[in-house]
Structures are given as structure tokens and as C-alpha cells.
Design an enzyme around this catalytic site. Sequence first.
Site, short mmCIF file in Angstrom:
data_model
loop_
_atom_site.label_atom_id
_atom_site.label_comp_id
_atom_site.label_asym_id
_atom_site.label_seq_id
_atom_site.Cartn_x
_atom_site.Cartn_y
_atom_site.Cartn_z
N GLY A 6 0.76 -1.24 0.00
CA GLY A 6 0.00 0.00 0.00
C GLY A 6 0.79 1.29 0.00
O GLY A 6 0.20 2.36 -0.14
N GLU B 188 4.07 -6.65 1.85
CA GLU B 188 3.66 -7.03 0.49
C GLU B 188 3.65 -5.83 -0.45
O GLU B 188 2.62 -5.49 -1.02
CB GLU B 188 2.26 -7.66 0.54
CG GLU B 188 2.13 -8.85 1.46
CD GLU B 188 0.67 -9.22 1.74
OE1 GLU B 188 -0.23 -8.60 1.16
OE2 GLU B 188 0.45 -10.13 2.55
N GLY C 120 3.99 -3.60 -3.73
CA GLY C 120 4.00 -3.78 -5.18
C GLY C 120 4.45 -2.49 -5.84
O GLY C 120 5.57 -2.34 -6.30
N ARG C 121 3.53 -1.51 -5.79
CA ARG C 121 3.73 -0.25 -6.48
C ARG C 121 5.04 0.45 -6.11
O ARG C 121 5.73 0.98 -6.96
CB ARG C 121 2.55 0.68 -6.16
CG ARG C 121 2.50 1.92 -6.99
CD ARG C 121 1.42 2.88 -6.46
NE ARG C 121 0.20 2.24 -6.11
CZ ARG C 121 -0.90 2.22 -6.86
NH1 ARG C 121 -0.91 2.84 -8.01
NH2 ARG C 121 -1.99 1.60 -6.44
N ARG D 294 -5.00 2.92 -16.02
CA ARG D 294 -5.14 3.64 -14.75
C ARG D 294 -5.87 5.00 -14.87
O ARG D 294 -6.71 5.31 -14.04
CB ARG D 294 -3.78 3.82 -14.07
CG ARG D 294 -3.07 2.49 -13.75
CD ARG D 294 -1.94 2.64 -12.77
NE ARG D 294 -2.42 3.00 -11.46
CZ ARG D 294 -2.49 4.22 -11.00
NH1 ARG D 294 -2.04 5.24 -11.71
NH2 ARG D 294 -2.98 4.48 -9.80
N TYR E 210 -9.19 4.81 -12.63
CA TYR E 210 -9.08 5.46 -11.31
C TYR E 210 -8.83 6.96 -11.42
O TYR E 210 -8.37 7.57 -10.45
CB TYR E 210 -7.92 4.88 -10.50
CG TYR E 210 -7.72 3.41 -10.55
CD1 TYR E 210 -8.56 2.54 -9.85
CD2 TYR E 210 -6.67 2.86 -11.28
CE1 TYR E 210 -8.36 1.18 -9.89
CE2 TYR E 210 -6.47 1.49 -11.32
CZ TYR E 210 -7.32 0.66 -10.62
OH TYR E 210 -7.12 -0.69 -10.66
N CYS F 265 -12.04 3.14 -29.03
CA CYS F 265 -13.37 3.72 -29.25
C CYS F 265 -14.13 3.90 -27.94
O CYS F 265 -15.16 3.25 -27.70
CB CYS F 265 -14.15 2.85 -30.22
SG CYS F 265 -13.24 2.62 -31.74
N GLU F 266 -13.62 4.73 -27.08
CA GLU F 266 -14.26 5.04 -25.80
C GLU F 266 -13.82 6.45 -25.42
O GLU F 266 -12.64 6.79 -25.54
CB GLU F 266 -13.76 4.12 -24.67
CG GLU F 266 -13.93 2.66 -24.90
CD GLU F 266 -14.88 2.00 -23.92
OE1 GLU F 266 -15.45 2.71 -23.07
OE2 GLU F 266 -15.04 0.79 -24.03
N1 LLP Z 1 -1.27 -7.14 -0.78
C1 LLP Z 1 -2.57 -7.29 -1.14
C2 LLP Z 1 -3.38 -8.28 -0.42
C3 LLP Z 1 -3.11 -6.52 -2.16
O1 LLP Z 1 -4.39 -6.65 -2.49
C4 LLP Z 1 -2.28 -5.58 -2.84
C5 LLP Z 1 -2.80 -4.76 -3.94
C6 LLP Z 1 -0.93 -5.47 -2.45
C7 LLP Z 1 -0.46 -6.27 -1.41
C8 LLP Z 1 0.04 -4.52 -3.11
O2 LLP Z 1 -0.33 -3.20 -2.93
P1 LLP Z 1 0.63 -2.00 -3.36
O3 LLP Z 1 1.87 -2.05 -2.49
O4 LLP Z 1 0.98 -2.19 -4.79
O5 LLP Z 1 -0.18 -0.79 -3.14
N2 LLP Z 1 -4.61 -1.50 -9.90
C9 LLP Z 1 -4.58 -0.50 -8.86
C10 LLP Z 1 -3.98 -1.04 -7.58
C11 LLP Z 1 -4.65 -2.30 -7.09
C12 LLP Z 1 -4.03 -2.86 -5.82
C13 LLP Z 1 -4.60 -4.18 -5.50
N3 LLP Z 1 -4.01 -4.82 -4.34
C14 LLP Z 1 -3.86 0.73 -9.37
O6 LLP Z 1 -3.42 0.74 -10.52
O7 LLP Z 1 -3.76 1.74 -8.66
#
Ligand code: LLP
Length: 438
Positions: free
Chosen positions: A239, A289, A291-292, A328, A332, A358-359
Amino acid sequence: MHSFQYRNRSLHCEQVDLAALAEEHGSPLYVYSANTIRDHYRRLATALAPLDHHIAYAVKANSNLAVLQLLATEGADFDIVSGGELFRVLKAGGSPSGCTFAGVGKTRAEIEYAMSMGIYCFNVESEAELRFINQVAGEAGIIAPVAVRVNPNVDAKTHKYISTGKSDNKFGVDFERIPDLYARAAKELTNVELRGLQMHIGSQLTTVQPFIEAVQKVAPLAAQLKAEHGIQFLSVGGGIGIVYHDSLASGDGDWWDNQAGEETALTIESYAAAIIPVLQPLGLKILFEPGRMIVGNAGVLLSRVLYKKHGSAKTFTIVDAGMNDLIRPALYQGHHDIVPITEPDGQNETIDVVGPICESSDFFAQDRELPKLEEGDLIALLSAGAYGFTMASNYNSRPLPAEVLVDGANATLVRRRQSFDDLIAGESVAGAHAENTD
Ligand code: LLP
């Protein structure tokens, strides 16, 4: 974002000229910086060093095999949400024993696959799923490691589509129900081992406060479950938000040193400083965890201007990337900075940057003041390394773009552009000749 810079007026990723990459591989094209990914991973690991911790990279953010392999080499574990993501991690050389499996709708096939590979833990999202995993484990004659995801009912103050820690979200089990669920599971479900507790309140958080609120609420619960059931770990999810505005302007600084408004409120250091004192006394292994924050600012999407169109109300710059390549903004209202590949000379105009789909939601910028762009110019959509390619689709029967990983002066094509044949692979027409169509 320090790995994307103008050199000799041409935007580079590390030591590689992006214009040359677009010439060689065409556009739209995703380009990732290996050193930015390493840097972000190592900074997080350093900030969390006081804790007995593991970083389980959230594969959904960017699941290219080369990215996964790079992170496996750094020592990352992996947070997966499907059988397909587990398959990718294994192909990339990741260890199944470092995988946690999240998600509200795991199928029997996915559960059996993950069990047969010996993953570290199933992060379970409901009592029904917990009972089903117990049943499948029983049939296989094994004990499955599980952690229940607690929904702490904390407002992550992020976009409503990526907020996950409130009671009205579909994720996790209500905070109040957790002790009773663990007690009943310990008594009745003999084929699961209660190994941990998990939470994740949302994505792209830009202040530290919701994290503090969530860990302060969940830490005592984790301590209780440790005492009662001997759990080994608490996962606090991902997150951590990134800077999407003026990310190039930070020059050789860190993306989180950027001074562009509120997005700077959350830094890796402020995050670590806030939660470590709450988590350390638990004496549990702490899982993260992210990601981003690992990959988001490590990637750009290159696109070429096809046409300019001067309407009565607006000027449209039509580019060869579309919402199918980067969804994105459409989904969002996500902001991505747009910069020309050739360093601009100061002339600006206010335009909409739109794709060919086409949107009307197929836009990358609306009424944005940008350096003047001409037909044929290359642009870079910044901060596209997370949830870019992984959310791309074949909508409008557009082949998926290629992906390149840059490491110093080396650029490797890590996924080739799809062909028209790729588009119809696996399809067949009904009737007598169906067997001849592949
Ligand atoms: N752990 C769980 C259980 C999750 O559901 C997620 C992301 C993460 C970790 C990783 O979160 P991060 O560190 O990346 O914020 N597609 C959306 C984001 C969807 C996130 C879904 N879950 C976007 O482009 O903003």
C-alpha cells in the site's frame, strides 16, 4: 525516478536512449529500469532491518518474468493472487516456500496447485474458504498453512476502488470475529495450521496515519493469536504510495524526496519509523507485500504521436497507446506525467492526450498544459511500472505492447510485442473446419 533523465536533450533510462529503444522495438513500449527496482527493494529492506521481516513482492503490480527474476535474486519472497502468478514466480526462479497466496476467490484447482508446490501460506479471506482449504488439504492428506486476513475497518483514504480495509469492502474477515474463528478452526479444522494473521488496507496510501491506525489496532490481536495459537507471522500488506506528479523533476534525487505536494507525506522512512515500534515487541515475523513502491516509478510507457486534431472546444493529441495498454487514468482517474522524449524548449500548449480506442474514457491527460508536441514525436508516460502492463488487455484487438528491461547500458527485450496471430491463438470457429483453424 532518478534513472529516467535527459542526457544530450534525449530522455534516457539509465544509460539507454529511449528514442533508440522505440526505433528498435516500436511503440507503444514499456521500459523498466532494473537499478531503480533494486534500489527501491534495498531501501525498503534497509528501513525494515530492525524487524525480523520478509518482503513478499506483490506480483500483480508487475509480473514480467525478468522483473520477478531480478527480485528473486535480491532475496524477495512473493505475494500471489492466482495460480497463474504462482506459475510465473516458479518460472522466474522464485521459491514456492516464499509465496503467500491472497485473494477472495481461490478455486480448487489453484488451491491444489499451491498445495502441491508447498507454498508458505494461504492468506484466507472468509470462513467458507478456510473450511474449503481444510477439506482440500484433508483429501490430499496434508496440513495446509493458513493465515486469515483481518479487515480492521480502517479508512485508507485512497481511491475507493483500491481501498480494501473497510467493513463494506469484500476483503478479509471482520476484526471482531477473528478470535472466535481461530478458536473454532483450532478445534474443528484438523487439516490447517494457523500460521499467521494478515491485513492490507489499501493501495497508493499517501499518508502514514492509516497504517499507524491499522497496526495499532491489529497488533494486540496478533499478540493474542500468538499466545493462543502460536502463530508465527503478521503480514501488514502493501500500500505504500508513490509520487505520480513531477516525478521527473526530482532529478537525481529519490522519488520520495520530491517536494510536489501532499504525495510526499509518506516516505519509506516515515512508514518504517511509525510502524516498527508497534510491531517489534510482538516477537513475530513481519511480512510486507509492497507492489507499487518497488516498480511504479521504475517504468515508463513510450508512445508516439499519430495525429493532432484541433476541435472547436479542445486540441487533441492522438497517440498510439490506448487505455488497453495503460488503464489507470480511465479506471481510477490516475495521473501519469507525460514528457516528450526530446527535451522540450519551453513552448507549451493545453491539450488532451488520447488513445485510439473507441471510448471517451480513453485518455491519458485532459486539459493539461504540456510541451508542444508534433505528429511523429515520442512521449513517455511516467510512473507506469506498476499496474501498467499487468492490467493491459487486447481490447479493440490490439496486440499487447512489448516490454524492455534496462540494466545500466544493456537493454533486453523481456517480452516481445504480440502479433495478430497471438491475438487469435486458441480461438476456433464453430463447425466442421474448427480443427484446422489453429
Ligand atoms: N497485498 C494485497 C493483499 C493486495 O491486495 C495488494 C494490492 C498489495 C499487497 C500490493 O499493494 P501495493 O503495495 O501495490 O499498493 N490496480 C490499482 C492497484 C490495485 C491494488 C490491489 N491490491 C492501481 O493501478 O492503482
